[in-house]
Design an enzyme around this catalytic site. Structure first.
Site, PDB file in Angstrom:
ATOM      1  N   SER A  45       0.814  -1.217   0.000  1.00  0.00           N
ATOM      2  CA  SER A  45       0.000   0.000   0.000  1.00  0.00           C
ATOM      3  C   SER A  45       0.844   1.261   0.000  1.00  0.00           C
ATOM      4  O   SER A  45       0.369   2.336  -0.381  1.00  0.00           O
ATOM      5  CB  SER A  45      -0.932   0.002   1.220  1.00  0.00           C
ATOM      6  OG  SER A  45      -0.197  -0.077   2.427  1.00  0.00           O
ATOM      7  N   HIS A  66       1.312   5.613   6.499  1.00  0.00           N
ATOM      8  CA  HIS A  66       1.178   6.165   5.164  1.00  0.00           C
ATOM      9  C   HIS A  66       1.331   7.683   5.209  1.00  0.00           C
ATOM     10  O   HIS A  66       1.467   8.267   6.280  1.00  0.00           O
ATOM     11  CB  HIS A  66      -0.173   5.769   4.571  1.00  0.00           C
ATOM     12  CG  HIS A  66      -0.349   4.286   4.467  1.00  0.00           C
ATOM     13  ND1 HIS A  66      -0.887   3.531   5.487  1.00  0.00           N
ATOM     14  CD2 HIS A  66      -0.038   3.419   3.477  1.00  0.00           C
ATOM     15  CE1 HIS A  66      -0.900   2.264   5.142  1.00  0.00           C
ATOM     16  NE2 HIS A  66      -0.382   2.164   3.925  1.00  0.00           N
ATOM     17  N   ASP A  85      -3.355   6.644  11.678  1.00  0.00           N
ATOM     18  CA  ASP A  85      -2.412   6.091  10.707  1.00  0.00           C
ATOM     19  C   ASP A  85      -1.141   6.940  10.729  1.00  0.00           C
ATOM     20  O   ASP A  85      -1.138   8.089  10.302  1.00  0.00           O
ATOM     21  CB  ASP A  85      -3.045   6.131   9.317  1.00  0.00           C
ATOM     22  CG  ASP A  85      -2.114   5.614   8.226  1.00  0.00           C
ATOM     23  OD1 ASP A  85      -0.966   5.244   8.538  1.00  0.00           O
ATOM     24  OD2 ASP A  85      -2.542   5.590   7.049  1.00  0.00           O
TER      25      ASP A  85
END
Length: 573
Positions: free
Chosen positions: A289, A543, A540
């Site tokens: 990802s 990312h 998160d």
């Protein structure tokens, strides 16, 4: 000699002696002229005027700078690699489409780093000895471990904010199996002299013109008032989990910090020049990802000058830019190695088996069609999986039911093996001649715990300054293991492809502000602050927000591609 003349007639010599005298004079003139040109060559004067060199020897040196085997002095960091005889070659100026769950970052306790000796070192472009005055070896450099990198110094480093996707909240724990890992495992020498050379270098065909470039990874984060290359609402392919502004993040300064190498210029990304440079070619992002994060960043930048055609299918995402016939591809591959689900020995159904000695065959068939590949992996080794070598179970992550058996390979060792396997497959594939860019391990910034134990990056709105960097031991280990795998693969390179390491790890350790944090979705009622019990909200910190620091990765990719293409097109012998 006398002349006879008659009215109405032309003049003519009475004897042939005049002809002899004329021929003799002409011969003397030619002899004298030849002597003059030999003594005072006009060619060197003209060559010096047009090319800036005074002899053919100097001209040969200018041309040889692009040769893979050329040796140049490292002290001139501003050396122009484009010879003046190519005025048009100016330096650029300032899914698999299926659902994917994002892995939890694996981390360990964080300890303050010794920033006095920290660095951001160029592993991909310069086969360097560390002395600024040292002469570069003509062979491919062996990347250095974290221990080696800490011999450098970062001058007043500042970083920018977080920008990353949502994290899979699976029950995976961040357990590390096995014993300690030496940071110096890549180097056979304990010599820390700045001018020392790395022993046992890989073959020279792993090197490109990029190796003659500057150190892209040693520098500072600087504020850029020009702002980002695109806006969050100007890119329709931006994943909502990475759309930090769209998800309500109140600050925006993290979008304005740019990476500035100390020894050279990293130009601001020019999408038109990228498309022209890549004309008729295909760039593929392969991996997890975080690879998707980078691919979407590139598409968002290019989208500002041309809307591509979506030509994706079930096996890959594909975006085609018609004006220059450029294709941007992304293929999903969690671990980059072969996966099976069938029962094997004492491993039953329900757990993925990773064949660490075989590449992922879902994308290897497409590799010959790619001109540039950007690889991304590492974070999925925190996921539950079984490790297989030679069809024998040798280890596992969050899985080892038979405690009476000895585990031979833990998750970080499995990561190293996987890197060597996939890169060796690319380096020996007979039909692949492209450029492989290996982006180094992307650091996370869960402070005070792991992703599922209270780790947080909430409230970080500026890059870390010199002396504030928090070193993640697990990140360091994964980084070094990746370098070990890269180094081993370089030594096995047999085809005409090139392997380049884009070492972003340490530079991005300063960018704790670049992640989505709690701003992962558009829910107006989402928690964004710590609760009464002091616990942080789900977030998160792996990312990267878009726009944000991740856009720098594509500026680095563009510069690496430019140098590589220049070397192969203009300077190859």
């Amino acid at each position: 000699m006398t002349w006879a003349m008659r009215k109405g007639f032309a003049v003519y010599p009475r004897t042939i002696s005049w002809i002899a005298i004329s021929v003799g004079g002409l011969a003397m003139f030619l002899i004298f002229g030849s002597w003059f040109l030999v003594s005072y060559p006009l060619g060197s004067i003209m060559r010096g005027y047009f090319y800036g060199v005074n002899s053919s020897k100097d001209l040969d040196f200018v041309i040889s700078l692009g040769n893979q085997n050329a040796t140049v002095l490292a002290h001139d960091s501003n050396l122009d690699l484009v010879p003046k005889k190519f005025p048009s070659d100016e330096v650029i100026v300032d899914k698999k489409v299926e659902s994917e769950s994002n892995p939890p970052p694996q981390s360990s306790s964080n300890t303050p780093a010794n920033d006095e000796n920290s660095n951001v070192i160029a592993k991909d472009l310069l086969p360097k000895s560390k002395s600024p005055d040292a002469t570069n070896s003509s062979s491919q450099s062996v990347p250095e471990t974290k221990e080696k990198r800490d011999e450098w110094t970062i001058p007043s480093v500042v970083s920018s904010k977080e920008s990353k996707d949502d994290i899979d909240t699976s029950k995976s724990e961040n357990a590390e199996a096995g014993g300690s890992v030496s940071k110096g495992s890549l180097s056979n020498s304990s010599d820390t002299d700045m001018g020392s050379k790395n022993p046992d270098p890989p073959p020279t065909n792993g090197s490109t013109a990029s190796d003659l470039g500057c150190d892209l990874y040693h520098g500072t984060w600087v504020y850029d008032s020009a702002g980002p290359l695109y806006k969050n609402n100007s890119c329709p392919v931006l994943s909502q989990m990475q759309n930090c502004q769209g998800n309500g993040r109140p600050d925006k300064e993290y979008e304005n910090w740019r990476w500035k190498p100390s020894q050279c210029n990293l130009p601001r990304f020019d999408p038109k020049k990228f498309l022209k440079l890549m004309s008729g070619k295909t760039l593929a992002f392969i991996g997890d990802s975080v690879a998707r994060n980078q691919m979407e960043s590139l598409l968002c930048i290019l989208w500002q000058v041309e809307v591509p055609k979506n030509r994706g299918n079930k096996k890959m995402q594909r975006y085609y830019f018609r004006s220059t016939s450029v294709m941007i591809v992304r293929i999903w591959s969690s671990w980059l190695v072969k996966q099976t689900n069938e029962p094997l020995d004492f491993a039953q159904d329900g757990v993925v088996k990773l064949h660490l000695d075989a590449p992922d065959d879902h994308f290897m068939e497409f590799v010959p069609n790619f001109d540039v590949i950007v690889m991304s992996s590492g974070h999925w080794f925190a996921k539950q999986s079984v490790y297989v070598l030679n069809n024998e179970i040798v280890g596992g992550q969050l899985w080892w039911p038979d405690k009476s058996r000895r585990m031979k390979v833990n998750n970080i060792e499995a990561f190293q093996i996987s890197v060597e396997t996939i890169l060796t497959a690319l380096a020996t594939s007979p039909n692949y001649t492209g450029l492989t860019i290996v982006r180094s391990y992307s650091p996370d910034h869960y402070e005070g715990g792991a992703w599922n134990t209270g780790g947080s990056c909430t409230g970080k709105d500026r890059p870390l300054a010199l002396g504030e960097r928090v070193e993640n031991k697990f990140t360091n280990i994964m980084h070094d293991k990746q370098l070990s795998g890269f180094n081993a693969a370089i030594k096995k390179l047999k085809n005409k492809s090139r392997l380049i390491l884009m070492d972003i790890t340490e530079a991005f350790e300063y960018r704790h502000d670049g992640h989505p944090g709690p701003y992962r979705n558009t829910d107006p009622n989402k928690l964004t602050k710590r609760g009464p019990d002091g616990k942080p909200p789900p977030q998160d910190c792996l990312h990267w927000c878009m726009p944000g620091p991740v856009d720098t990765w594509n500026e680095l990719v563009l510069d690496i591609i430019r140098r590589d293409f220049e070397g192969n097109q203009h300077f190859s012998s």
